[in-house]
Design an enzyme around this catalytic site. Structure first.
Site: not given
Ligand SMILES: *Cc1c(COP(=O)(O)O)cnc(C)c1O
Length: 318
Positions: A51, A301
């Protein structure tokens, strides 16, 4: 709308504010998937999640604002706090009461105010709206904003730069900013690449919205993939349509499957990740995702999991 040029501009803009993260092959998951599987180790990003890309791209383009604000299940708030500090501007992060304590502490440690308000993501968002309306803050939402989508899209450029032969990318899906950005970049460079979204069965707002044909609200439920919780906004402007148009397949997972993904990544790959980031591995292990058509990239992520929760999962208590 967001174009490949916007994503390339974002990449140039945030260079120096974010890390380029490594891509690693996984022998164990390749065997389970019937073809080559690669891990995009974005959980090694500064602040522990992707993010930072979107937040940095948005915050770096502010004009005159008293500061920045957002509502966030944690990782976006943390990212915006970090970006604001790098840019020397104040940040107020509005979070719901469901957000884990470790994420709130992390926001405060980054020098931002964490304002705990409301029982859901949508209620926390109301306070951010008020700050924008009444106090001159710039509201930078977690996903439904072109600069945020473009910032997340830099991951698509990075993945294809590292592995041009990638045939599919599996992406954790919540509000859809990550999927939309990565899909836009990847499909612009390689139109036949497959984009697979993965959510939990419990309270997945984008999945429910796609099924209904328009954004709908879902009850927010506790899940191991807490970063995938929260609504997509009934007035969603961007990510609903982009996910609808760019996602080739959507996979939903049980809590047990997500727990297995977390355990496998830690025990076999040495990667400590949060539930949201484990969904790709979980889908492979559950037999719901294969790699027979060519190299499959699993996007890890984020790593911001409560240590006690990670321990409980490792011991099979969750
Ligand atoms: C926010 C987030 C997601 C999902 O992202 P979106 O853009 O809301 O679909 C996935 N994994 C992690 C670790 C996140 O912080």
């Amino acid at each position: 709308m967001v174009t490949l040029e916007d994503i390339r501009a974002a990449q140039a803009r945030i260079r120096g504010m974010v890390r380029e993260t490594p891509m690693r092959a996984s022998a164990g998951l390749s065997e389970a998937a019937g073809g080559p599987v690669w891990l995009k180790c974005e959980h090694e990003q500064e602040t522990g999640a992707f993010k930072l890309r979107g937040a940095s791209n948005a915050a770096a383009q502010l004009g005159q604002a008293a500061g920045v604000t957002t509502a966030s299940t944690g990782n976006h708030g943390r990212a915006l706090a970090h970006a604001a500090r790098q840019l020397g501007i104040p940040a107020i992060i509005c979070v719901s009461r469901l957000v884990p304590k470790n994420k709130i502490a992390a926001i405060e440690a980054l020098g931002a105010e964490a304002r705990v308000t409301g029982a859901s993501q949508d209620e926390a968002f109301e306070e951010a709206r008020r700050l924008e309306r009444e106090e001159g803050f710039a509201l930078i939402p977690p996903f439904d904003h072109p600069d945020v989508v473009a910032g997340q899209g830099t991951l698509g450029l990075e993945i294809l730069g590292q592995l041009p032969e990638a045939a599919a990318i599996a992406i954790p899906l919540s509000g859809g900013g990550l999927l939309a950005g990565v899909a836009l970049a990847a499909k612009a460079l390689k139109p036949d690449i497959r984009i697979i979204g993965i959510s939990m069965e419990r309270g997945a707002a984008m999945a429910a919205s796609l099924a209904a044909g328009h954004p709908v609200e879902v009850e927010e439920l506790e899940t191991l993939a807490d970063s995938l919780g929260g609504g997509i906004g009934l007035e969603n402007r961007l990510t609903f349509v982009l996910c609808r148009d760019l996602m080739d397949e959507l996979i939903l997972l049980t809590e047990d499957e997500i727990a297995e993904g977390i355990r496998f990544l830690a025990a076999e790959e040495g990667e400590t990740v949060e539930g949201a980031a484990a969904v790709g591995a979980a889908a492979v292990l559950a037999g719901k995702l294969r790699a027979e058509l060519g190299p499959l990239v699993l996007l890890l992520s984020g790593r911001n999991i409560d240590p006690g929760l990670h321990r409980a999962v490792m011991e099979g208590e969750r």
